[in-house]
Write a protein that holds these residues in place. Structure first.
Motif, PDB file in Angstrom:
ATOM      1  N   PRO A  96      44.177  51.593  49.831  1.00  0.00           N
ATOM      2  CA  PRO A  96      43.086  50.735  49.348  1.00  0.00           C
ATOM      3  C   PRO A  96      43.022  50.725  47.830  1.00  0.00           C
ATOM      4  N   THR A  97      42.721  49.552  47.300  1.00  0.00           N
ATOM      5  CA  THR A  97      42.609  49.380  45.857  1.00  0.00           C
ATOM      6  C   THR A  97      41.193  49.684  45.405  1.00  0.00           C
ATOM      7  N   THR A  98      41.061  50.318  44.277  1.00  0.00           N
ATOM      8  CA  THR A  98      39.755  50.529  43.666  1.00  0.00           C
ATOM      9  C   THR A  98      39.585  49.460  42.603  1.00  0.00           C
ATOM     10  N   TRP A  99      38.502  48.702  42.694  1.00  0.00           N
ATOM     11  CA  TRP A  99      38.239  47.633  41.739  1.00  0.00           C
ATOM     12  C   TRP A  99      37.199  48.094  40.725  1.00  0.00           C
ATOM     13  N   THR A 100      37.379  47.619  39.518  1.00  0.00           N
ATOM     14  CA  THR A 100      36.330  47.814  38.525  1.00  0.00           C
ATOM     15  C   THR A 100      35.275  46.748  38.783  1.00  0.00           C
ATOM     16  N   LEU A 101      34.101  46.911  38.189  1.00  0.00           N
ATOM     17  CA  LEU A 101      33.065  45.900  38.336  1.00  0.00           C
ATOM     18  C   LEU A 101      33.557  44.553  37.824  1.00  0.00           C
ATOM     19  N   THR A 102      34.250  44.549  36.694  1.00  0.00           N
ATOM     20  CA  THR A 102      34.771  43.299  36.127  1.00  0.00           C
ATOM     21  C   THR A 102      35.786  42.660  37.073  1.00  0.00           C
ATOM     22  N   GLY A 103      36.681  43.463  37.627  1.00  0.00           N
ATOM     23  CA  GLY A 103      37.680  42.935  38.554  1.00  0.00           C
ATOM     24  C   GLY A 103      37.058  42.352  39.804  1.00  0.00           C
ATOM     25  N   PHE A 104      35.976  42.931  40.260  1.00  0.00           N
ATOM     26  CA  PHE A 104      35.261  42.437  41.435  1.00  0.00           C
ATOM     27  C   PHE A 104      34.505  41.150  41.109  1.00  0.00           C
ATOM     28  N   ARG A 105      33.914  41.110  39.913  1.00  0.00           N
ATOM     29  CA  ARG A 105      33.044  40.002  39.508  1.00  0.00           C
ATOM     30  C   ARG A 105      33.814  38.751  39.121  1.00  0.00           C
ATOM     31  N   GLU A 106      34.990  38.862  38.531  1.00  0.00           N
ATOM     32  CA  GLU A 106      35.703  37.711  37.978  1.00  0.00           C
ATOM     33  C   GLU A 106      35.994  36.590  38.980  1.00  0.00           C
ATOM     34  N   PRO A 107      36.480  36.879  40.188  1.00  0.00           N
ATOM     35  CA  PRO A 107      36.716  35.770  41.124  1.00  0.00           C
ATOM     36  C   PRO A 107      35.437  34.987  41.440  1.00  0.00           C
ATOM     37  N   PHE A 108      34.311  35.680  41.531  1.00  0.00           N
ATOM     38  CA  PHE A 108      33.046  35.002  41.796  1.00  0.00           C
ATOM     39  C   PHE A 108      32.632  34.145  40.605  1.00  0.00           C
ATOM     40  N   PHE A 156      34.659  32.798  38.398  1.00  0.00           N
ATOM     41  CA  PHE A 156      35.564  31.651  38.352  1.00  0.00           C
ATOM     42  C   PHE A 156      35.098  30.561  39.312  1.00  0.00           C
ATOM     43  N   VAL A 157      34.800  30.931  40.540  1.00  0.00           N
ATOM     44  CA  VAL A 157      34.352  29.946  41.525  1.00  0.00           C
ATOM     45  C   VAL A 157      33.022  29.341  41.090  1.00  0.00           C
ATOM     46  N   HIS A 158      32.092  30.149  40.613  1.00  0.00           N
ATOM     47  CA  HIS A 158      30.781  29.647  40.181  1.00  0.00           C
ATOM     48  C   HIS A 158      30.929  28.638  39.044  1.00  0.00           C
ATOM     49  N   GLN A 159      31.814  28.905  38.089  1.00  0.00           N
ATOM     50  CA  GLN A 159      31.961  28.027  36.935  1.00  0.00           C
ATOM     51  C   GLN A 159      32.798  26.788  37.223  1.00  0.00           C
ATOM     52  N   SER A 160      33.783  26.898  38.092  1.00  0.00           N
ATOM     53  CA  SER A 160      34.696  25.771  38.295  1.00  0.00           C
ATOM     54  C   SER A 160      34.447  24.986  39.582  1.00  0.00           C
ATOM     55  N   MET A 161      33.703  25.528  40.509  1.00  0.00           N
ATOM     56  CA  MET A 161      33.441  24.851  41.783  1.00  0.00           C
ATOM     57  C   MET A 161      31.951  24.904  42.071  1.00  0.00           C
ATOM     58  N   ARG A 162      31.182  24.073  41.388  1.00  0.00           N
ATOM     59  CA  ARG A 162      29.720  24.117  41.460  1.00  0.00           C
ATOM     60  C   ARG A 162      29.164  23.861  42.862  1.00  0.00           C
ATOM     61  N   ASP A 163      29.948  23.265  43.740  1.00  0.00           N
ATOM     62  CA  ASP A 163      29.455  22.974  45.087  1.00  0.00           C
ATOM     63  C   ASP A 163      29.655  24.151  46.047  1.00  0.00           C
ATOM     64  N   HIS A 164      30.152  25.267  45.551  1.00  0.00           N
ATOM     65  CA  HIS A 164      30.333  26.467  46.381  1.00  0.00           C
ATOM     66  C   HIS A 164      29.213  27.458  46.084  1.00  0.00           C
ATOM     67  N   ALA A 165      28.824  28.194  47.093  1.00  0.00           N
ATOM     68  CA  ALA A 165      27.781  29.205  46.928  1.00  0.00           C
ATOM     69  C   ALA A 165      28.171  30.447  47.713  1.00  0.00           C
ATOM     70  N   TYR A 166      27.584  31.560  47.332  1.00  0.00           N
ATOM     71  CA  TYR A 166      27.844  32.826  48.012  1.00  0.00           C
ATOM     72  C   TYR A 166      26.568  33.360  48.624  1.00  0.00           C
ATOM     73  N   ALA A 167      26.719  34.050  49.708  1.00  0.00           N
ATOM     74  CA  ALA A 167      25.615  34.780  50.324  1.00  0.00           C
ATOM     75  C   ALA A 167      26.195  36.086  50.852  1.00  0.00           C
ATOM     76  N   TRP A 168      25.502  37.172  50.597  1.00  0.00           N
ATOM     77  CA  TRP A 168      25.944  38.475  51.081  1.00  0.00           C
ATOM     78  C   TRP A 168      25.170  38.803  52.345  1.00  0.00           C
ATOM     79  N   VAL A 169      25.888  39.137  53.376  1.00  0.00           N
ATOM     80  CA  VAL A 169      25.272  39.541  54.629  1.00  0.00           C
ATOM     81  C   VAL A 169      25.752  40.960  54.913  1.00  0.00           C
ATOM     82  N   LEU A 170      24.814  41.874  54.948  1.00  0.00           N
ATOM     83  CA  LEU A 170      25.160  43.271  55.174  1.00  0.00           C
ATOM     84  C   LEU A 170      24.911  43.640  56.622  1.00  0.00           C
ATOM     85  N   GLY A 171      25.752  44.483  57.148  1.00  0.00           N
ATOM     86  CA  GLY A 171      25.564  44.947  58.514  1.00  0.00           C
ATOM     87  C   GLY A 171      24.336  45.832  58.624  1.00  0.00           C
TER      88      GLY A 171
END
Length: 113
Positions: free
Chosen positions: A8-20, A22-37
């Motif tokens: 398993p890879t360990t991600w930094t906060l920046t590494g985890f945050r960057e894909p989100f 990118f999508v937020h800035q370049s694809m305004r019609d996409h949204a995220y929702a976190w669902v926890l078990g």
């Protein structure tokens, strides 16, 4: 060629945050929702999804009505602008016909004279 199994890879906060970001800035019609078990979240002190929904609905209700209208009447698809939304009280908190808006679990239906 067979897949290579990696540890398993360990991600930094920046590494985890960057894909989100990118999508937020370049694809305004996409949204995220976190669902926890529920198993992990409740034991960790994180409220269950239904508890969060009840909290959010309560906050929206107070802002919109000042509490002057029962939540169950106010929480409609039109008021919330959510197609097909149907408000349901949490399990065990169905309305008591004798006291509308008061959860039935507060008033036993048997064993009292």
């Amino acid at each position: 060629m067979p897949a290579v199994l990696r540890s398993p890879t360990t991600w930094t906060l920046t590494g985890f945050r960057e894909p989100f970001r990118f999508v937020h800035q370049s694809m305004r019609d996409h949204a995220y929702a976190w669902v926890l078990g529920a198993d992990a979240s409740k034991a960790s002190g994180i409220p269950l999804a239904g508890e969060v929904v009840q909290r959010w609905l309560g906050e929206l209700h107070r802002r919109a009505t000042g509490g002057g209208q029962p939540l169950a009447e106010w929480a409609t698809a039109d008021n919330l602008e959510i197609p097909d939304f149907k408000y349901e009280l949490p399990r065990g908190r169905q309305s008591n016909p004798a006291r509308p808006g008061v959860p039935a679990h507060r008033f036993p239906t048997h064993g009292h004279r």
